[in-house]
Each structure stands twice: as C-alpha cells, then as structure tokens.
Enzyme design. Sequence first.
Site, PDB file in Angstrom:
ATOM      1  N   HIS A   8       0.825  -1.203   0.000  1.00 13.51           N
ATOM      2  CA  HIS A   8       0.000   0.000   0.000  1.00 13.51           C
ATOM      3  C   HIS A   8       0.863   1.259   0.000  1.00 13.51           C
ATOM      4  CE1 HIS A   8       0.825   1.044   4.219  1.00 13.51           C
ATOM      5  NE2 HIS A   8       0.676  -0.242   4.525  1.00 13.51           N
ATOM      6  N   GLU A  87      -2.084  -6.732   7.952  1.00 13.93           N
ATOM      7  CA  GLU A  87      -0.754  -6.611   8.535  1.00 13.93           C
ATOM      8  C   GLU A  87      -0.707  -7.332   9.883  1.00 13.93           C
ATOM      9  OE1 GLU A  87       2.523  -3.069   9.472  1.00 13.93           O
ATOM     10  OE2 GLU A  87       0.504  -2.573   8.831  1.00 13.93           O
TER      11      GLU A  87
END
Length: 208
Positions: A8, A87
């Site tokens: 990202h 994550e």
Amino acid sequence: VAITVVRHGRTIANDDRILHGHTDGPLSEAGMEEATAAGKRLSRQQFTHVYASDMQRSYKSAEYIMKENVASRPSALEITAEPLLRERCYGDYEGITYTELSRRMIEAGTSMYEFTPPGGDSSLQVRSRAKQFFVKLTTILREYLADTAYPDIAIPTTPPDDETRSQGSTDGHVTRNGSCDAEPATSAEPGCIRVKASVLVVAHGDWM
C-alpha cells in the site's frame, strides 16, 4: 498463473513512524500519489483477479491502481477485500513509535521476528494467515481455470524502463507502453510470459 504483489501507499502514520498493525488509517497525499504511480506502471497489465487487505490503506491503494488500468478483464474490476492479508497485529503496542518498539524489544532481549507484542500476533500467526490466503486463492484459481474460456494473457517479465517507454522495444514483443503483443509469434516470446490467470495482491509491508 502470474501474481503481482504491491505494498500500500504511504500513510500519515508511516510519515510519523507510528505502528499501524490492525489500526486503520488513511493514505497520505504522498501515498495516494504512490498508488496512482503504481497504477500507471501497471496500467497495461491484464488482471483477472484483484485482492486487497480489508484495511483502508491497502484497499484504497488497490482502487487507485485499478483506476489507471485499461487492460483488465471484467472479473478484476471488483476488488475483493481479504482479512487474511491484514498486517501483523501489534496488540497493546499499536499507536507507539518504531523507536519505542525497538526500545521495548531490547528490554525484552529479543528480535522483531521472535517478539510477540502483548495481545498481538506472533510471526508464526502472520505466516499462517498468509498460507491460508494462498491456499484459498489456489482453490479459487482452480475453479476459474476449469471454467474459463478466455485466451492466454501476455505478462511482461520485467517492467519497462524509461528508454522502452519512450522508444518501444527492439525485439517486437514488449511494446512501448510496457505491455506484450496481443498476437505473439510464439507462446514464450522474449520479455513476456503466457498465463491463464493474472492476480493483483495489494497488502502491507514486511509482515504481509
């Protein structure tokens, strides 16, 4: 099958060197620009499937990337939000700085890969989630490949450099826009591979 993995774009917390983990947060302006730039770089690459972590920073990055894409099939236009791509969870330590995390790890006498934050994921748990995602993806792709009648997709094996983008390829296979010829002379032309499915995965950093 070809799989393209993208991290990202930058976030406000990244700029402040703060741990995200499972705490959501928006892209910064620089992060939006990074995701758009990645989209432009991949604009001519065909995708059949797109997956992103369900965290805002990854899903929005995928949206920026696909907004620039002009080559993908309808099946890739809907981005799948996937919690398995999240994550690492840092539990009680989410929101502290990386400097503070390093201090606490030193006090505990352990490394990042051995350290398990209170209420957070161990490295083995993160790896387990990643494995679960790829097992799930394998099942989805098997079903897709069994049902699809689409022709092969040509995927560049290397991204175009500045010279290739401005002048075009000299071998006639990787074109000036970084894509492969629609009608290759062979099934394995220089600079391209031929696949049945092409997957974009937008996730996080070292841990996912």
